[in-house]
Design an enzyme around this catalytic site. Structure first.
Site, PDB file in Angstrom:
ATOM      1  N   ASP A 204       0.859  -1.195   0.000  1.00 48.23           N
ATOM      2  CA  ASP A 204       0.000   0.000   0.000  1.00 48.23           C
ATOM      3  C   ASP A 204       0.889   1.236   0.000  1.00 48.23           C
ATOM      4  O   ASP A 204       0.776   2.110   0.855  1.00 48.23           O
ATOM      5  CB  ASP A 204      -0.916  -0.022   1.223  1.00 48.23           C
ATOM      6  CG  ASP A 204      -2.037   1.009   1.137  1.00 48.23           C
ATOM      7  OD1 ASP A 204      -2.398   1.407   0.016  1.00 48.23           O
ATOM      8  OD2 ASP A 204      -2.550   1.413   2.200  1.00 48.23           O
ATOM      9  N   ASP A 221       3.316   1.560   8.231  1.00 43.28           N
ATOM     10  CA  ASP A 221       2.076   0.823   8.010  1.00 43.28           C
ATOM     11  C   ASP A 221       2.216  -0.268   6.945  1.00 43.28           C
ATOM     12  O   ASP A 221       1.774  -0.130   5.803  1.00 43.28           O
ATOM     13  CB  ASP A 221       0.944   1.767   7.636  1.00 43.28           C
ATOM     14  CG  ASP A 221      -0.424   1.074   7.715  1.00 43.28           C
ATOM     15  OD1 ASP A 221      -0.475  -0.104   8.139  1.00 43.28           O
ATOM     16  OD2 ASP A 221      -1.432   1.711   7.364  1.00 43.28           O
TER      17      ASP A 221
END
Length: 330
Positions: A204, A221
């Protein structure tokens, strides 16, 4: 459906967050700040006479413990190679995934920074260098528990859910017909690319997950880390609709990337296919989370007839992009 399933974070009140952090031996000063996160819940928790920590509470039922620990292990491997990633904190025994009541959580050091300037050639070059190093580690071994990004789970499964439960009846035929064409286009791109290699990737890699700090891109993340082609972490760095601009951006990224890892140019055939899969999966992600009260409050425009009409128009434009020649290495 029970409240605990439809509202998985309904008991995650500030006192619970603080109690979870203090269960790990920290003393909170009572300050808590909810950070921008929907899939999980992420908080900055102030500590007494110490720097704040980031507490990430995982959405129940999404990842297994083994899948979360694989994400953590990947981050630790990268950190051991002195790569600029924000890895979770570990206990002396190596534990990094913790449990409190019905929740699983991890703790992270707080890192500040700003988004990279994706129109800046130097930033793109340095991002390419860092991703080349990340992928060199990612290619060393596969994920075992975490899934791969593929046409089935991002494409067909997403389309099936939307067509069955969400698309308005007046638009269902247009959507399903277009979806069939998109799947054919995606499959054609994969066929032309051939047998490209899947490696462990961030998954991502957009600007919101990169913090520019001390002239260095810090990657945060890794929750969506999967097995995927390397280009999955590269194509989101290309901005704008102008093909010439994207071509120049790609040249900077790949020049930096190739200093540490060899980019397979066949993967450029997958850029628009991966973009299409992301678009399909995003709508399905919102649909799957629609019973979580946080989603209707935050995404008020979703699941309206206007949204689906615009979504179909965007997918038609993307079908045209799928049929264009891919970007090339200069």
């Amino acid at each position: 459906m029970s409240a605990n399933v439809s509202q998985p974070f309904y008991q995650l009140i500030p006192d619970t967050v603080i109690d979870a952090v203090e269960s790990m031996g920290y003393l909170s000063d009572g300050r808590i700040l909810a950070l921008n996160s929907y899939e999980n819940r992420v908080y900055q928790v102030g500590l007494d006479e110490a720097e704040p920590l980031i507490a990430k509470f995982y959405r129940p039922g999404r990842w297994s413990d083994a899948q979360i620990m694989e994400e953590h292990a990947f981050c630790f491997e990268l950190a051991e190679q002195e790569l600029p990633v924000v890895a979770p904190l570990q206990l002396d025994n190596g534990d990094s995934l913790f449990h409190f009541r019905d929740y699983r959580f991890a703790l992270y050091p707080r890192r500040g920074g700003r988004a990279p300037e994706l129109g800046d050639a130097d930033h793109l070059y340095q991002l390419g260098q860092t991703l080349g190093r990340i992928h060199l580690v990612g290619a060393a071994r596969p994920f075992v528990a975490r899934p791969a990004l593929d046409i089935q789970n991002y494409g067909r499964d997403s389309i099936e859910l939307i067509a069955r439960d969400f698309i308005p009846a007046s638009l269902r035929e247009a959507y399903t017909s277009l979806a069939d064409d998109l799947l054919q286009g995606i499959e054609a791109c994969y066929a032309v690319a051939g047998e490209v290699r899947n490696i462990r990737v961030h998954g991502d890699c957009h600007g919101g997950n990169i913090l520019w700090r001390d002239d260095t891109p810090n990657f945060v993340d890794f929750d969506d880390a999967r097995m995927a082609p390397a280009v999955q972490d590269l194509w989101m760095l290309l901005t704008g609709d102008d093909r010439q601009q994207q071509q120049l951006q790609l040249a900077e990224v790949i020049e930096g990337y190739n200093e540490f890892a060899d980019f397979d140019p066949r993967e450029l055939h997958l850029v628009e296919a991966l973009r299409t899969l992301r678009m399909l999966n995003y709508s399905a992600w919102l649909a799957r989370r629609w019973e979580d009260p946080a989603f209707p409050r935050s995404f008020t425009w979703f699941n309206t007839e206007r949204y689906w009409g615009e979504h179909i128009l965007q997918l038609r434009e993307q079908l045209s992009a799928l049929r264009q020649p891919p970007l090339k290495l200069l």
